[in-house]
Design a protein around this motif. Structure first.
Motif, short mmCIF file in Angstrom:
data_model
loop_
_atom_site.label_atom_id
_atom_site.label_comp_id
_atom_site.label_asym_id
_atom_site.label_seq_id
_atom_site.Cartn_x
_atom_site.Cartn_y
_atom_site.Cartn_z
N ALA A 62 1.03 -1.05 0.07
CA ALA A 62 -0.05 0.03 0.15
C ALA A 62 0.77 1.20 0.02
N TRP A 64 2.08 2.92 -2.44
CA TRP A 64 1.40 3.79 -3.42
C TRP A 64 0.46 4.72 -2.99
N ALA A 65 0.21 4.93 -1.66
CA ALA A 65 -0.85 5.86 -1.28
C ALA A 65 0.05 6.84 -0.73
N LYS A 68 -0.36 10.97 -1.22
CA LYS A 68 -1.60 11.56 -2.11
C LYS A 68 -2.35 11.81 -0.92
N LEU A 70 -6.03 10.52 -0.02
CA LEU A 70 -7.10 9.43 -0.49
C LEU A 70 -8.48 9.82 -0.22
N THR A 71 -9.21 9.29 -1.21
CA THR A 71 -10.53 9.27 -0.89
C THR A 71 -10.94 7.99 0.01
N ALA A 73 -12.62 5.44 -1.16
CA ALA A 73 -12.45 4.33 -1.94
C ALA A 73 -10.91 3.93 -1.93
N GLU A 74 -10.25 4.84 -2.19
CA GLU A 74 -8.83 4.68 -2.18
C GLU A 74 -8.05 4.03 -0.85
N GLN A 77 -8.92 0.66 -0.96
CA GLN A 77 -8.12 -0.22 -1.91
C GLN A 77 -6.73 -0.35 -1.17
N ALA A 78 -6.20 0.49 -0.52
CA ALA A 78 -4.98 0.54 0.16
C ALA A 78 -5.16 -0.65 1.27
N ASP A 81 -5.09 -4.12 -0.62
CA ASP A 81 -3.86 -4.23 -1.33
C ASP A 81 -2.99 -4.85 0.02
#
Length: 121
Positions: A62, A64-65, A68, A70-71, A73-74, A77-78, A81
């Protein structure tokens, strides 16, 4: 002189008789440990479960976060992941508990809501 020596001798013999033999001390210690174990785990009950494993969270998946905003939804996703069960967003100055949860993903954010770190625990 004999009046002093005889009582001293009797006292020495009395004290020597009260000192348990090393075998008795060992046996008493073993009995004490067995009694303590029995109290800790009553008969007929299953042994206590071993402590849970550290968890399945893998924060490397995770990363990649970081950097950023994050919303929801993200964030989800984290969490997916990282294979974490829960996600916790940590903001500056926020009070947090210090217990370790190997199935939780922690997402650290700065004042602007940008992710500064992603870690399990």
């Amino acid at each position: 002189m004999t009046r002093i020596v005889i009582p001293a001798l009797l006292l020495s013999l009395a004290l020597a008789a009260c000192t348990p033999e090393p075998d008795e001390q060992t046996e008493a210690a073993e009995q004490s440990q067995a009694a303590a174990a029995e109290v800790a785990q009553p008969a007929g009950e299953e042994p206590l479960a071993p402590p849970p494993a550290e968890g399945s969270c893998d924060d490397t998946q995770a990363q990649w976060a970081v950097g950023k905003s994050l919303t929801e939804a993200e964030l989800e996703q984290a969490r997916n992941d990282a294979k974490a069960q829960t996600v916790r967003v940590l903001k500056p100055g926020q009070a947090v508990t210090m217990e370790f949860d190997g199935n939780r993903l922690n997402v650290d954010q700065d004042e602007q809501g940008v992710v500064t770190a992603v870690r399990c625990g």
